[in-house]
Motif scaffolding. Structure first.
Motif, PDB file in Angstrom:
ATOM      1  N   VAL A  49       0.842  -1.205   0.000  1.00 17.46           N
ATOM      2  CA  VAL A  49       0.000   0.000   0.000  1.00 17.46           C
ATOM      3  C   VAL A  49       0.873   1.250   0.000  1.00 17.46           C
ATOM      4  CG1 VAL A  49      -1.654   1.334   1.357  1.00 17.46           C
ATOM      5  CG2 VAL A  49      -1.944  -1.133   1.127  1.00 17.46           C
ATOM      6  N   MET A  50       1.922   1.224   0.806  1.00 12.35           N
ATOM      7  CA  MET A  50       2.840   2.366   0.838  1.00 12.35           C
ATOM      8  C   MET A  50       3.481   2.582  -0.532  1.00 12.35           C
ATOM      9  SD  MET A  50       4.488   1.318   4.523  1.00 12.35           S
ATOM     10  CE  MET A  50       5.927   2.371   4.385  1.00 12.35           C
ATOM     11  N   ALA A  51       3.860   1.495  -1.184  1.00 11.09           N
ATOM     12  CA  ALA A  51       4.485   1.599  -2.513  1.00 11.09           C
ATOM     13  C   ALA A  51       3.497   2.136  -3.550  1.00 11.09           C
ATOM     14  CB  ALA A  51       5.014   0.235  -2.949  1.00 11.09           C
ATOM     15  N   SER A  52       2.240   1.687  -3.455  1.00  2.00           N
ATOM     16  CA  SER A  52       1.237   2.162  -4.410  1.00  2.00           C
ATOM     17  C   SER A  52       0.980   3.656  -4.246  1.00  2.00           C
ATOM     18  CB  SER A  52      -0.065   1.373  -4.235  1.00  2.00           C
ATOM     19  OG  SER A  52      -0.668   1.663  -2.998  1.00  2.00           O
ATOM     20  N   MET A  53       1.014   4.128  -2.987  1.00  2.00           N
ATOM     21  CA  MET A  53       0.865   5.563  -2.766  1.00  2.00           C
ATOM     22  C   MET A  53       2.022   6.341  -3.386  1.00  2.00           C
ATOM     23  SD  MET A  53      -0.423   5.698   1.191  1.00  2.00           S
ATOM     24  CE  MET A  53      -2.028   5.057   1.692  1.00  2.00           C
ATOM     25  N   ALA A  54       3.213   5.745  -3.307  1.00  2.00           N
ATOM     26  CA  ALA A  54       4.400   6.432  -3.837  1.00  2.00           C
ATOM     27  C   ALA A  54       4.371   6.540  -5.358  1.00  2.00           C
ATOM     28  CB  ALA A  54       5.660   5.693  -3.386  1.00  2.00           C
ATOM     29  N   ALA A  57       1.334   9.160  -7.687  1.00  2.00           N
ATOM     30  CA  ALA A  57       1.528  10.533  -8.161  1.00  2.00           C
ATOM     31  C   ALA A  57       2.202  10.583  -9.536  1.00  2.00           C
ATOM     32  CB  ALA A  57       2.317  11.327  -7.132  1.00  2.00           C
ATOM     33  N   PRO A  58       3.358   9.933  -9.729  1.00  2.39           N
ATOM     34  CA  PRO A  58       3.963   9.987 -11.067  1.00  2.39           C
ATOM     35  C   PRO A  58       3.113   9.326 -12.147  1.00  2.39           C
ATOM     36  CG  PRO A  58       5.150   8.448  -9.628  1.00  2.39           C
ATOM     37  CD  PRO A  58       4.228   9.232  -8.764  1.00  2.39           C
ATOM     38  N   LEU A  59       2.382   8.256 -11.805  1.00  2.00           N
ATOM     39  CA  LEU A  59       1.508   7.636 -12.793  1.00  2.00           C
ATOM     40  C   LEU A  59       0.393   8.585 -13.206  1.00  2.00           C
ATOM     41  CD1 LEU A  59       1.053   3.928 -11.599  1.00  2.00           C
ATOM     42  CD2 LEU A  59       2.343   4.767 -13.561  1.00  2.00           C
ATOM     43  N   PHE A  60      -0.130   9.332 -12.237  1.00  2.00           N
ATOM     44  CA  PHE A  60      -1.195  10.280 -12.551  1.00  2.00           C
ATOM     45  C   PHE A  60      -0.688  11.383 -13.478  1.00  2.00           C
ATOM     46  CE2 PHE A  60      -3.819  14.032 -11.694  1.00  2.00           C
ATOM     47  CZ  PHE A  60      -5.087  13.508 -11.923  1.00  2.00           C
ATOM     48  N   GLY A  64      -2.882  10.247 -16.049  1.00  2.00           N
ATOM     49  CA  GLY A  64      -4.145  10.587 -15.408  1.00  2.00           C
ATOM     50  C   GLY A  64      -4.857   9.369 -14.835  1.00  2.00           C
ATOM     51  N   TYR A  65      -6.168   9.530 -14.634  1.00  2.00           N
ATOM     52  CA  TYR A  65      -6.954   8.450 -14.026  1.00  2.00           C
ATOM     53  C   TYR A  65      -6.999   7.176 -14.891  1.00  2.00           C
ATOM     54  CZ  TYR A  65      -8.609  11.590 -10.382  1.00  2.00           C
ATOM     55  OH  TYR A  65      -8.677  12.443  -9.317  1.00  2.00           O
ATOM     56  N   PRO A  66      -7.022   7.270 -16.233  1.00  2.00           N
ATOM     57  CA  PRO A  66      -7.022   6.026 -17.027  1.00  2.00           C
ATOM     58  C   PRO A  66      -5.813   5.141 -16.733  1.00  2.00           C
ATOM     59  CG  PRO A  66      -7.695   7.859 -18.395  1.00  2.00           C
ATOM     60  CD  PRO A  66      -7.241   8.458 -17.093  1.00  2.00           C
ATOM     61  N   LEU A  67      -4.638   5.729 -16.608  1.00  2.00           N
ATOM     62  CA  LEU A  67      -3.447   4.930 -16.326  1.00  2.00           C
ATOM     63  C   LEU A  67      -3.511   4.349 -14.916  1.00  2.00           C
ATOM     64  CD1 LEU A  67      -0.754   3.863 -17.240  1.00  2.00           C
ATOM     65  CD2 LEU A  67       0.328   6.008 -16.495  1.00  2.00           C
ATOM     66  N   ALA A  71      -3.390   0.344 -14.078  1.00  2.00           N
ATOM     67  CA  ALA A  71      -2.457  -0.207 -13.090  1.00  2.00           C
ATOM     68  C   ALA A  71      -3.202  -0.981 -12.007  1.00  2.00           C
ATOM     69  CB  ALA A  71      -1.637   0.924 -12.463  1.00  2.00           C
ATOM     70  N   SER A  72      -4.368  -0.475 -11.617  1.00  2.00           N
ATOM     71  CA  SER A  72      -5.161  -1.160 -10.597  1.00  2.00           C
ATOM     72  C   SER A  72      -5.661  -2.510 -11.097  1.00  2.00           C
ATOM     73  CB  SER A  72      -6.352  -0.290 -10.184  1.00  2.00           C
ATOM     74  OG  SER A  72      -5.919   0.944  -9.666  1.00  2.00           O
ATOM     75  N   VAL A  73      -6.110  -2.548 -12.348  1.00  2.00           N
ATOM     76  CA  VAL A  73      -6.567  -3.811 -12.931  1.00  2.00           C
ATOM     77  C   VAL A  73      -5.414  -4.807 -13.019  1.00  2.00           C
ATOM     78  CG1 VAL A  73      -7.463  -4.890 -15.026  1.00  2.00           C
ATOM     79  CG2 VAL A  73      -8.455  -2.754 -14.205  1.00  2.00           C
ATOM     80  N   LEU A  74      -4.251  -4.348 -13.439  1.00  2.00           N
ATOM     81  CA  LEU A  74      -3.094  -5.234 -13.548  1.00  2.00           C
ATOM     82  C   LEU A  74      -2.700  -5.785 -12.172  1.00  2.00           C
ATOM     83  CD1 LEU A  74      -0.852  -3.321 -16.130  1.00  2.00           C
ATOM     84  CD2 LEU A  74      -2.210  -5.388 -16.493  1.00  2.00           C
ATOM     85  N   ALA A  75      -2.820  -4.961 -11.134  1.00  2.00           N
ATOM     86  CA  ALA A  75      -2.509  -5.426  -9.776  1.00  2.00           C
ATOM     87  C   ALA A  75      -3.456  -6.547  -9.365  1.00  2.00           C
ATOM     88  CB  ALA A  75      -2.595  -4.260  -8.796  1.00  2.00           C
ATOM     89  N   CYS A  76      -4.749  -6.387  -9.712  1.00  2.00           N
ATOM     90  CA  CYS A  76      -5.729  -7.438  -9.389  1.00  2.00           C
ATOM     91  C   CYS A  76      -5.441  -8.723 -10.168  1.00  2.00           C
ATOM     92  CB  CYS A  76      -7.138  -6.950  -9.702  1.00  2.00           C
ATOM     93  SG  CYS A  76      -7.710  -5.609  -8.633  1.00  2.00           S
TER      94      CYS A  76
END
Length: 305
Positions: A49-54, A57-60, A64-67, A71-76
């Protein structure tokens, strides 16, 4: 729709993961390692969770939100791939028994075991009481940090400090799988003291004590889960464990409602400090033997000379 699917996912996993891990470890005669395995998993969870927070920001900034969504789908998908590698060894008799009764039969078995065994009911209550409060307070850590008056860019660092303490608790719990009720009471008392002192100080430095408190609460949560797993003797382990998850969720909702009601007359520091009191009371109850849990016999016990 996403939140609905998230809720269904959580409901399906609740209790099943812990039951599967404990059952497989018990089959190998290594049920005593359950605390270490679950503790490390909780630590990795927190670090992830800490890594995802880090990286959010750069992914956004990049997409933006599509990326972020991709990334969230790939994590699942990655989590699903890992889950398929979990070992599961059911005997033919177990499969036939499960298919005959179906889900309703398994649910009845789990509820029957909880009703019939006071030790299991105590363990269920202990899990819910230990986990729900600090798990809910974790959501308000940023508000508590902002209330200390630090600059906005320091708030994430204080949140990170508490998350690090939580992760450390998952690692340290491996040393406490044989802790007595007295030792568990000491852990809860330490957590209550750290939470109360750290919150009421109103200082950023107080987050060191709060991080230590969350470390203790994570340890206590895992140890309470261990006690529950050790008390279950019937075939519906996942059902019994999921009832503990249900109790925790109900407790969490109550804490959210209580926090909302208390936030009008009191500040975040005061609410956090008062929240330490239930843990102090629970520690006293444990010290007096109020949550004594019977331990079931495992395969490792049977193999001991």
């Amino acid at each position: 729709m996403g939140f609905v699917l998230w809720g269904i996912s959580g409901a399906l996993q609740s209790g099943a993961t812990e039951a599967l891990i404990y059952t497989e470890l018990d089959r190998l005669g290594a049920a005593g390692r359950y605390a270490a395995v679950i503790g490390r998993a909780r630590a990795i969870d927190t670090v992830a969770v800490m890594a995802s927070m880090a990286v959010a920001a750069p992914l956004f900034v990049l997409g933006g939100y599509p990326l972020i969504g991709v990334a969230s789908v790939l994590a699942c998908v990655l989590a699903t791939a890992v889950a398929t590698t979990f070992p599961e060894h059911r005997t033919r008799e177990e499969n036939e028994e499960a298919s005959e009764g179906g889900y309703a039969g398994i649910l009845r078995d789990g509820l029957r075991e909880v009703r019939a065994d006071r030790s299991i009911r105590r363990a269920l209550l202990l899990v819910a009481m230990v986990t729900a409060l600090w798990g809910s307070l974790e959501e308000y850590i940023p508000l508590l940090a902002a209330g200390t008056g630090v600059a906005a860019h320091v708030v994430p660092l204080l949140v990170l400090l508490v998350s690090a303490g939580t992760a450390l608790g998952g690692v340290l719990v491996a040393t406490g799988r044989h802790f007595t009720d007295r030792a568990l009471a000491g852990i809860l008392a330490f957590g209550a003291l750290g939470l109360g002192v750290g919150a009421i100080s109103g200082l950023a430095a107080g987050f060191v004590a709060i991080a230590a408190a969350f470390c203790a609460f994570q340890m206590a949560s895992v140890l309470a889960d261990v006690r529950l797993q050790q008390s279950i003797t019937g075939p519906a382990r996942a059902t019994v464990t999921s009832l503990a998850g249900l109790g925790t969720d109900v407790g969490t909702i109550l804490v959210y409602g209580g926090y909302a009601a208390a936030s009008e007359p009191a500040g975040h520091a005061e609410i956090f400090a008062v929240s330490a009191v239930p843990y102090a009371v629970l520690a006293l109850v444990l010290l007096l033997g109020g949550f004594r849990v019977r331990r079931a016999v495992t395969r490792a016990d049977l193999s001991d000379p």
